[in-house]
Design a protein around this motif. Structure first.
Motif, mmCIF file in Angstrom:
data_model
loop_
_atom_site.group_PDB
_atom_site.id
_atom_site.type_symbol
_atom_site.label_atom_id
_atom_site.label_comp_id
_atom_site.label_asym_id
_atom_site.label_seq_id
_atom_site.Cartn_x
_atom_site.Cartn_y
_atom_site.Cartn_z
ATOM 1 N N ASP A 230 43.268 53.853 53.879
ATOM 2 C CA ASP A 230 42.129 53.338 54.651
ATOM 3 C C ASP A 230 40.798 53.829 54.097
ATOM 4 O O ASP A 230 39.737 53.443 54.609
ATOM 5 N N ASP A 231 40.847 54.684 53.079
ATOM 6 C CA ASP A 231 39.620 55.260 52.547
ATOM 7 C C ASP A 231 38.685 54.157 52.028
ATOM 8 O O ASP A 231 39.115 53.295 51.243
ATOM 9 N N PRO A 232 37.411 54.139 52.448
ATOM 10 C CA PRO A 232 36.490 53.066 52.045
ATOM 11 C C PRO A 232 36.325 52.943 50.535
ATOM 12 O O PRO A 232 36.277 51.824 50.004
ATOM 13 N N LEU A 233 36.221 54.081 49.830
ATOM 14 C CA LEU A 233 36.034 54.030 48.381
ATOM 15 C C LEU A 233 37.256 53.451 47.689
ATOM 16 O O LEU A 233 37.133 52.595 46.796
ATOM 17 N N ILE A 234 38.428 53.898 48.094
ATOM 18 C CA ILE A 234 39.657 53.384 47.475
ATOM 19 C C ILE A 234 39.818 51.897 47.778
ATOM 20 O O ILE A 234 40.248 51.114 46.915
ATOM 21 N N ASN A 235 39.450 51.486 48.980
ATOM 22 C CA ASN A 235 39.519 50.062 49.319
ATOM 23 C C ASN A 235 38.531 49.238 48.505
ATOM 24 O O ASN A 235 38.848 48.116 48.093
ATOM 25 N N ALA A 236 37.336 49.788 48.273
ATOM 26 C CA ALA A 236 36.342 49.069 47.467
ATOM 27 C C ALA A 236 36.841 48.882 46.036
ATOM 28 O O ALA A 236 36.701 47.803 45.439
ATOM 29 N N ILE A 237 37.451 49.935 45.491
ATOM 30 C CA ILE A 237 38.014 49.837 44.134
ATOM 31 C C ILE A 237 39.164 48.835 44.115
ATOM 32 O O ILE A 237 39.281 48.021 43.182
ATOM 33 N N ALA A 238 40.002 48.855 45.140
ATOM 34 C CA ALA A 238 41.143 47.933 45.214
ATOM 35 C C ALA A 238 40.666 46.487 45.181
ATOM 36 O O ALA A 238 41.247 45.645 44.482
ATOM 37 N N ARG A 239 39.610 46.193 45.931
ATOM 38 C CA ARG A 239 39.076 44.824 45.914
ATOM 39 C C ARG A 239 38.543 44.464 44.533
ATOM 40 O O ARG A 239 38.711 43.326 44.058
ATOM 41 N N ARG A 240 37.925 45.426 43.882
ATOM 42 C CA ARG A 240 37.322 45.195 42.574
ATOM 43 C C ARG A 240 38.367 44.900 41.501
ATOM 44 O O ARG A 240 38.154 44.078 40.620
ATOM 45 N N VAL A 241 39.496 45.588 41.579
ATOM 46 C CA VAL A 241 40.513 45.445 40.525
ATOM 47 C C VAL A 241 41.672 44.559 40.959
ATOM 48 O O VAL A 241 42.659 44.414 40.232
ATOM 49 N N ASP A 242 41.561 43.973 42.156
ATOM 50 C CA ASP A 242 42.583 43.064 42.675
ATOM 51 C C ASP A 242 43.949 43.742 42.791
ATOM 52 O O ASP A 242 44.971 43.203 42.363
ATOM 53 N N LYS A 243 43.936 44.932 43.367
ATOM 54 C CA LYS A 243 45.167 45.666 43.656
ATOM 55 C C LYS A 243 45.104 46.152 45.102
ATOM 56 O O LYS A 243 44.044 46.126 45.739
ATOM 57 N N THR A 244 46.226 46.615 45.634
ATOM 58 C CA THR A 244 46.209 47.183 46.986
ATOM 59 C C THR A 244 45.650 48.604 46.926
ATOM 60 O O THR A 244 45.681 49.252 45.870
ATOM 61 N N PRO A 245 45.157 49.133 48.037
ATOM 62 C CA PRO A 245 44.711 50.534 48.053
ATOM 63 C C PRO A 245 45.818 51.492 47.618
ATOM 64 O O PRO A 245 45.545 52.479 46.915
ATOM 65 N N ALA A 246 47.056 51.216 48.013
ATOM 66 C CA ALA A 246 48.173 52.072 47.596
ATOM 67 C C ALA A 246 48.328 52.048 46.084
ATOM 68 O O ALA A 246 48.518 53.093 45.445
ATOM 69 N N GLN A 247 48.239 50.878 45.493
ATOM 70 C CA GLN A 247 48.376 50.767 44.038
ATOM 71 C C GLN A 247 47.256 51.519 43.319
ATOM 72 O O GLN A 247 47.477 52.111 42.266
ATOM 73 N N VAL A 248 46.065 51.523 43.893
ATOM 74 C CA VAL A 248 44.939 52.259 43.299
ATOM 75 C C VAL A 248 45.221 53.762 43.337
ATOM 76 O O VAL A 248 45.058 54.478 42.339
ATOM 77 N N ALA A 249 45.657 54.277 44.494
ATOM 78 C CA ALA A 249 45.927 55.714 44.616
ATOM 79 C C ALA A 249 47.069 56.144 43.703
ATOM 80 O O ALA A 249 47.017 57.225 43.106
#
Length: 313
Positions: A230-249
């Motif tokens: 749910d972290d805002p920064l991780i979610n922003a990156i996820a939207r940018r790279v077209d991945k889920t927040p879990a995939q980003v982490a």
């Protein structure tokens, strides 16, 4: 260290062991045996080649059956699989270490382990009880054995060919340093809770300096609050790279040089968690510099009692 488009095939060489550990691993801490067996089979079919087990999880036999069925179906061969399990706290006395490993091998239906970890640096009273407690419900510790004595017994397992590498788990940097300084066979792996809210940079740096693989458990914070996904920064990156927040982490964990363990019983999520790829360099910097939240979800490093494993009996 990794192909440019995916982390699925990333392996980290074991300087203090044989072979290499797949960076993306599947943890088997799943209490329901039917769900556990199915999840392991789905994980192997999805491409996971690194399984993390433990005597404490009370399901090594279930994982063993799932692996055996996968071997027989031709999904994977034993030589392509990296299997870890762990020595529990009540077996720290040197004379109990080898029998504990043999029992795990029997349940897993394997001839050898790729890695055997001391589950925590805390020795409990030896015996059949996994959680020996006093009248106040506090753990009964074993003052008659040191971690170094247990480690010497672990080294002998490598000499005998019963496991190809050994390591430590749920441990602080100071204790890791003690073992590294005195060990004949150095730890190949150190498994600890690690995620963007607990990045363990100092431990990671020490491990990399000494050729030790840092293996992150709970890389998504075990779904506990505050949720990493749910972290805002991780979610922003996820939207940018077209991945889920879990995939980003998860990608962050591999890209910084660690291995990781992810667990799920949901087939789609199992496949999704394996489908991770590199992040842009600026995203890595944002996560390092832009996340101020600091949380340890599991207090096992304080007591030797894991916070994520329900106590039985």
């Amino acid at each position: 260290m990794h192909p440019s488009n995916s982390f699925q095939d990333t392996k980290i060489p074991l300087v203090h062991g044989t072979g290499a550990i797949p960076a993306v691993g599947f943890g088997t801490l799943i209490r329901d045996p039917v769900a556990a067996k199915e999840a392991v089979k789905v994980a192997l079919e999805a491409g996971f080649r690194h399984l993390d087990c433990a005597e404490l999880y009370s399901n090594e036999d279930v994982v063993g059956h799932a692996m055996r069925e996968a071997f027989e179906a031709g999904t994977v061969q034993r030589k392509d699989l990296f299997v870890t399990t762990k020595l529990w706290n009540n077996n720290h006395r040197p004379e109990r270490v080898s029998p504990a490993l043999e029992a795990s091998l029997g349940r897993l239906q394997l001839d050898y382990l790729d890695c055997y970890l001391i589950h925590t640096p805390f020795a409990f009273q030896p015996g059949d009880e996994q959680y020996p407690n006093d009248e106040h419900g506090q753990p009964i510790y074993d003052s008659g054995v040191t971690l170094m004595e247990t480690w010497r017994a672990m080294e002998r397992l490598v000499d005998e060919g019963k496991c190809r590498s050994i390591g430590l788990s749920d441990i602080r940097l100071e204790k890791v340093k003690e073992i590294v300084a005195a060990a004949r066979i150095k730890p190949a792996v150190v498994q600890v809770e690690c995620h963007p809210y607990l990045p363990e940079w100092e431990l990671l740096e020490f491990c990399q300096q000494h050729g030790i693989v840092l293996l992150a458990f709970a890389p998504l914070g075990h779904g506990m609050e505050p949720k990493i996904t749910d972290d805002p920064l991780i979610n922003a990156i996820a939207r940018r790279v077209d991945k889920t927040p879990a995939q980003v982490a998860l990608a962050w964990a591999v890209q910084r040089g660690s291995a990781l363990l992810t667990t799920s019983t949901n087939p789609d999520r199992i496949r999704q968690n394996f489908d991770i790829s590199p992040l842009p360099d600026d995203a890595m910097q944002e996560i390092r510099n832009g996340i101020a939240t600091s949380v340890r979800f599991n207090a096992v490093v304080e007591t030797g009692v894991p916070g994520f494993v329900p106590q039985v009996g």
